[in-house]
Write a protein that holds these residues in place. Structure first.
Motif, short mmCIF file in Angstrom:
data_model
loop_
_atom_site.label_atom_id
_atom_site.label_comp_id
_atom_site.label_asym_id
_atom_site.label_seq_id
_atom_site.Cartn_x
_atom_site.Cartn_y
_atom_site.Cartn_z
N ALA A 262 1.02 -1.27 -0.07
CA ALA A 262 -0.59 -0.31 -0.47
C ALA A 262 1.00 1.13 0.17
O ALA A 262 0.47 2.29 -0.84
N TYR B 248 -3.95 -1.14 -8.85
CA TYR B 248 -4.05 0.49 -8.95
C TYR B 248 -3.67 1.03 -10.48
O TYR B 248 -3.65 1.78 -10.59
N LYS C 1 -9.94 4.18 -13.71
CA LYS C 1 -9.52 5.26 -12.26
C LYS C 1 -10.01 4.90 -11.28
O LYS C 1 -8.93 5.36 -9.82
N HIS D 147 1.76 1.30 -3.56
CA HIS D 147 1.42 2.66 -4.18
C HIS D 147 0.52 4.27 -3.68
O HIS D 147 0.57 4.94 -4.84
N THR D 148 1.34 4.36 -2.38
CA THR D 148 0.55 5.40 -2.62
C THR D 148 1.60 6.84 -2.70
O THR D 148 1.84 7.96 -3.35
N ARG E 130 -6.27 3.40 -11.70
CA ARG E 130 -5.37 4.84 -10.99
C ARG E 130 -4.85 6.05 -11.88
O ARG E 130 -5.29 6.75 -12.23
N ALA F 184 -10.49 0.81 -7.55
CA ALA F 184 -9.32 1.30 -5.68
C ALA F 184 -10.37 1.45 -5.14
O ALA F 184 -11.58 1.12 -4.24
N LEU G 263 3.46 -1.93 -10.59
CA LEU G 263 2.07 -1.91 -10.03
C LEU G 263 1.73 -3.33 -10.30
O LEU G 263 1.59 -3.39 -11.33
N THR H 43 1.71 6.80 -6.60
CA THR H 43 0.63 8.82 -6.56
C THR H 43 1.11 10.00 -6.73
O THR H 43 0.58 11.14 -7.33
#
Length: 436
Positions: free
Chosen positions: A82, A108, A396, A85-86, A111, A399, A104, A89
């Protein structure tokens, strides 16, 4: 200035003097038509951002790749799933601390694919379309967006499978055919298992929902949205998924534990959870760290009712605003990781990363018995499933939609909320977010 400070200052000064000498030497050699040896030249550095166990796969492949590029250093930056991916972003939105190569997970990918933060790999010099026939079709399609761009390269996939405890089924007098004939027979088998041992059919009623919403998807549809951003959560597949999840809960067939929790792992170790609907990769996790003491007790089957669904998958992408000087090498590394048959097979054997590269699927490794599954040649079935799975468009808001659907399902399971009302509420909320 204390002793440590003086030492630090001296080290810094010595380094600066060395750099000055090298620069002067380089200028002199340039005038003479000569060059510095590679050992004296600065190395080019690539940064790869990944998460477990993708980071280990990359590290394992690096010696072979660096033998072709001896003057390139590769730094693998690893974060938990997690957190990774944060961070990606944030990096894409700010163009700060961008890696050269970004891993990725498919959940996700949606997104990022609609935006402009990732390179369009259909354009020169990438021309990924020439490689399309070499990948599992649905995986390649998942990296495409509505503009026709392909923004990532698939490296591993997750064919859906039903893992079950053979010993628990034998005690209940349940056959594999009863588990797989239909979803109704799967639930009926769970009732027999509960009666015989008090054990649970599956970990959480959510699990049956997660697989069912991935089946029966039509061309142009994703899990929650179609390719025009229309919301799909009030469709029959969601209604049935919620109905079966509710039936599981009403018969007390789920242990009510979530994936990756300590209770989830303990249920596998003790045999109190009889089956798991998941990606094929879980068999490897059970074997290596989740429940190695249960070796020989598990078996794998296709999903009930002839369903074929994807559950997970990893991609590599190039951030568009990453250092242009590194793009060619970064693309070369991605090709090495995804199009090299031996590297793909090595990842499969070491980390159970099922290859997205079709050329790897003819290896004899697929026909080898799996000791953890009682000598079953389960990889053949997983390979067949991978070729039958249909492409699912990513969005997108996938999630966010998953969170909304899980929340509404919990209201159905815990509070008795009407299913169609729950899905209508989810639909209304997702319509507000669909085009953001």
């Amino acid at each position: 200035m204390n002793t440590n400070e003086r030492a630090g200052w001296r080290a810094w000064l010595d380094d600066k003097l060395l750099q000055s000498k090298l620069t002067a030497l380089s200028m002199l050699l340039g005038l003479l038509g000569l060059t510095l040896p590679l050992s004296a030249a600065a190395q080019q550095v690539l940064v790869v951002a990944a998460y477990p166990a993708v980071d280990e796969i990359v590290r394992a492949a690096l010696p072979a790749w660096q033998s072709l590029h001896p003057n390139v250093e590769v730094k693998v930056v690893s974060r938990q799933f997690a957190d990774h991916h944060t961070a990606m972003t944030t990096a894409l939105s700010t163009a700060v601390y961008l890696p050269d190569v970004m891993a990725l997970e498919v959940g996700y990918l949606g997104r990022f694919s609609p935006g402009y933060g990732l390179e369009d790999l259909t354009r020169p010099p990438y021309d990924i379309a020439r490689f399309k026939p070499r990948f599992v079709p649905y995986a390649y399609q998942q990296a495409s967006n509505r503009r026709g761009e392909v923004v990532a390269v698939p490296t591993d996939i997750g064919p859906g499978t039903l893992l079950y405890r053979k010993d628990v089924l034998a005690k209940a007098g349940v056959s594999e055919a009863e588990l797989t004939q239909s979803w109704d027979s799967y639930v009926a088998a769970g009732i027999k298992i509960k009666a015989s041992s008090g054990g649970f059919l599956l970990a959480h009623a959510r699990d049956i929902k997660n697989i069912l919403i991935r089946t029966g998807i039509q061309p142009g549809e994703g899990l929650y949205f179609d390719n025009q951003s229309r919301v799909l959560v009030a469709s029959p597949r969601f209604v049935r998924a919620f109905e079966l999840a509710r039936e599981v809960r009403q018969h007390k067939l789920d242990a009510r534990v979530l994936a990756w929790s300590a209770d989830w792992t303990e249920g596998f170790k003790r045999g109190s959870i009889a089956t798991q609907l998941t990606g094929a990769w879980l068999a490897g996790h059970l074997n290596t760290w989740l429940a190695p003491n249960t070796a020989g007790l598990w078996r794998a089957a296709q999903l009930p009712e002839g369903a074929f669904a994807a559950y997970g998958g990893t991609f590599f992408a190039l951030p568009r605003k990453a250092d242009p000087a590194n793009k060619a090498l970064a693309w070369d590394l991605i090709q090495f990781l995804t199009l090299n048959r031996e590297i793909q097979l090595r990842a499969f054997k070491a980390q159970d990363a099922f290859p997205a590269l079709l050329e790897a699927h003819d290896d004899p490794f697929f026909e080898q018995p799996i000791a953890f599954l009682g000598g079953q040649t389960a990889r053949i079935g997983w390979r067949d499933a991978a070729r039958r799975i249909k492409a699912v468009d990513v969005h997108k808001q996938d999630a966010f939609a998953e969170e909304v659907i899980d929340t509404e399902l919990d209201k159905v399971l815990e509070r008795g909320k009407d299913i169609r009302t729950a899905l209508a509420d989810a639909e209304r909320l997702l319509k507000q977010r669909a085009t953001r």
